[in-house]
Scaffold this motif. Sequence first.
Motif, PDB file in Angstrom:
ATOM      1  N   THR A 298      -7.005  -3.769  -1.246  1.00  0.00           N
ATOM      2  CA  THR A 298      -8.031  -3.256  -1.843  1.00  0.00           C
ATOM      3  C   THR A 298      -8.053  -1.729  -2.359  1.00  0.00           C
ATOM      4  O   THR A 298      -8.860  -1.042  -2.890  1.00  0.00           O
ATOM      5  CB  THR A 298      -9.346  -3.250  -0.785  1.00  0.00           C
ATOM      6  N   ALA A 299      -6.487  -1.179  -2.168  1.00  0.00           N
ATOM      7  CA  ALA A 299      -6.371   0.471  -2.479  1.00  0.00           C
ATOM      8  C   ALA A 299      -6.168   0.431  -3.940  1.00  0.00           C
ATOM      9  O   ALA A 299      -5.060  -0.088  -4.293  1.00  0.00           O
ATOM     10  CB  ALA A 299      -5.045   0.741  -1.690  1.00  0.00           C
ATOM     11  N   LEU A 300      -7.065   1.085  -4.743  1.00  0.00           N
ATOM     12  CA  LEU A 300      -6.850   1.403  -6.166  1.00  0.00           C
ATOM     13  C   LEU A 300      -5.680   2.277  -6.182  1.00  0.00           C
ATOM     14  O   LEU A 300      -5.136   2.334  -7.201  1.00  0.00           O
ATOM     15  CB  LEU A 300      -8.195   1.804  -6.695  1.00  0.00           C
ATOM     16  N   VAL A 301      -5.911   3.437  -5.458  1.00  0.00           N
ATOM     17  CA  VAL A 301      -4.795   4.292  -5.376  1.00  0.00           C
ATOM     18  C   VAL A 301      -3.958   4.289  -4.121  1.00  0.00           C
ATOM     19  O   VAL A 301      -4.576   4.205  -3.223  1.00  0.00           O
ATOM     20  CB  VAL A 301      -5.248   5.816  -5.655  1.00  0.00           C
ATOM     21  N   VAL A 302      -2.768   4.208  -4.047  1.00  0.00           N
ATOM     22  CA  VAL A 302      -1.971   3.685  -2.762  1.00  0.00           C
ATOM     23  C   VAL A 302      -2.140   5.038  -2.022  1.00  0.00           C
ATOM     24  O   VAL A 302      -1.560   6.120  -2.413  1.00  0.00           O
ATOM     25  CB  VAL A 302      -0.549   3.552  -3.097  1.00  0.00           C
ATOM     26  N   ASP A 416       3.762   1.224  -1.087  1.00  0.00           N
ATOM     27  CA  ASP A 416       3.098   0.510  -1.548  1.00  0.00           C
ATOM     28  C   ASP A 416       2.802  -0.786  -0.592  1.00  0.00           C
ATOM     29  O   ASP A 416       1.572  -1.507  -0.562  1.00  0.00           O
ATOM     30  CB  ASP A 416       3.547  -0.686  -2.644  1.00  0.00           C
ATOM     31  N   HIS A 417       3.810  -0.808   0.480  1.00  0.00           N
ATOM     32  CA  HIS A 417       3.664  -1.905   1.631  1.00  0.00           C
ATOM     33  C   HIS A 417       3.334  -1.237   2.934  1.00  0.00           C
ATOM     34  O   HIS A 417       3.543  -1.755   3.908  1.00  0.00           O
ATOM     35  CB  HIS A 417       5.074  -2.730   1.688  1.00  0.00           C
ATOM     36  N   GLY A 418       2.758   0.118   3.074  1.00  0.00           N
ATOM     37  CA  GLY A 418       2.368   0.619   4.144  1.00  0.00           C
ATOM     38  C   GLY A 418       2.870   1.859   4.651  1.00  0.00           C
ATOM     39  O   GLY A 418       2.455   2.088   5.772  1.00  0.00           O
TER      40      GLY A 418
END
Length: 575
Positions: A298-302, A416-418
Amino acid sequence: MHSNRRMPFWAAALIGLVSGAVAVGVSLLAAGLVKASAFPVVAVGNAAVDLTPAALKDWAIRTFGENDKAVLLTGILLVLAGAAAAVGLLAARDIRRGLAGLAVFGVIGVAAVLTRPDAGPVDALPTLVGVGAAAFTLHRLTRRAFAPAGVPATAEFDDAGWHTPQEDLPAPDGTRATSVTRDAHATRPSDTVPQDRPEPAGRYVPSTPPVMRAGADRYAFDRRGLLTGVLGAAAVAGAGGLAGRMLSGRAEVGVARAGIALPGPAKPAPAIPAGADLKIKGLSSFITPNADFYRVDTALVVPQVDPADWTLTIHGMVDRPVEITFADLMKRTVIEADVTLCCVSNEVGGPYIGNARWLGVSLADVLRDAGVQKGADMLLSTSADGWTCGTPADVVLDGRNALLAFAMNGEALPVDHGFPVRQVVPGLYGYVSATKWVTDIKVTRFDQDEAYWTPRGWSAKGPVKTQSRIDLPKEGTTIRPGRTVIAGVAWAQHKGIDAVEVRVDRGPWRQARLAEAPTADTWRQWVIDDWEATPGTHTIEVRATDATGYTQVIDRTPIDPDGATGWHTVSVEVA
């Protein structure tokens, strides 16, 4: 203030658009100084995501895939552009209306920012500063659009900025004056205008004597003055946006990520068997490259989280609440594991699944150090952007490789993956297990707390369902007659795949040849390489059986509330 009839339509709209751009650029700069999530455009987008019905979210994921966030942000910016142009038109008619329009959008932005889960009063500053800068820009550009000229103040202007003379109009008292505006009814006949300043547009000016003064002190549309002002404001907007992006931490986090020296695992994963990847062109590889790994969140901006500032707090129903830094985490026993992750939004045959080799520490060991109390059955984890996830505690503690992972396929987690740390729990859909940018874990109970997706109609617990997919041949393709390869992948994380069967045109089921699988936590490739394809249209179906003896059923169910079921089916043309 000058009426809209004195300014071309395009000029008024341009003033509004540039003022809006200044608002965005300056607020992004201020958010870089305060907090990235305080950027009002992102806050409005996040609020829109939260308020969107689950069915519409599912449609967006199906329709736009991993581009759903870009589509949403683009839509928000287009709406803002349209609104900004409208504000410019209002301001050209009456500056107070334009400023009121900006105030409305400021209220919306502040409300969106302050209702985020981790918001504080200071988070409203970027919106307020941005709206203030926009108001200043709007006022200045509207003034710059006019300059003193020897043109009657009542001249009409076309869209190109050229004026045309008007005929005399009757005054309210029945007399006639030279060149009065067509909005004469807006004032009283007794109004007078001092000789040392121009008459406000939109007012009736009685003649004293009966003929009005010459146009030397009148104002006319100044195209050059407007465009130079617009270029200056656009430069401010661009510089603010660029500086804001830099201050948001992207550069610093990228440098920090590149500088991480990954420790070697004390418990390495088993070597990947030579037969785990059949190396068939078009078949999903056993290890999914990081660049190709699906992303659904749900993150629009990482979130940009510097590992030097990262901490993980574990609290709630524990004996000893703890706080762990990234340096602390790297000193613990490091584990390596091959785990396939799958999103609950994955339709039958869908792309939202991937397999990677993860490096991290045991989440169960960290929880045991904190001392999980009797009766606790849920881990409510929170992301850096405020998203929450509810994970069954017994699953994490049952011995599987549930990780706090900081590396993926031999490199530090992609942002992007945390990055810097995320959860990885085999056998559960991501919405109940795979929290990215994790910063907080509350040990609690399902009957006391709810995570993000549960009140939106999704199951509180989400074990991955046994599934299979056909990668070759692809749906709708045309292939040549003769021997043809049918291949794909199947998965039943933490149970394992025992068999895959394929049939063509509802004929007999055929056993597929299975690739090797190092553990039950990964997907497994399968292939039938001797199908004799004959001319015509053919339907191919696949089903899998897991290690518990469960075989997929044909009945299709939707992804909500706990994952899709059914056989993957493709149709191909042989010619």
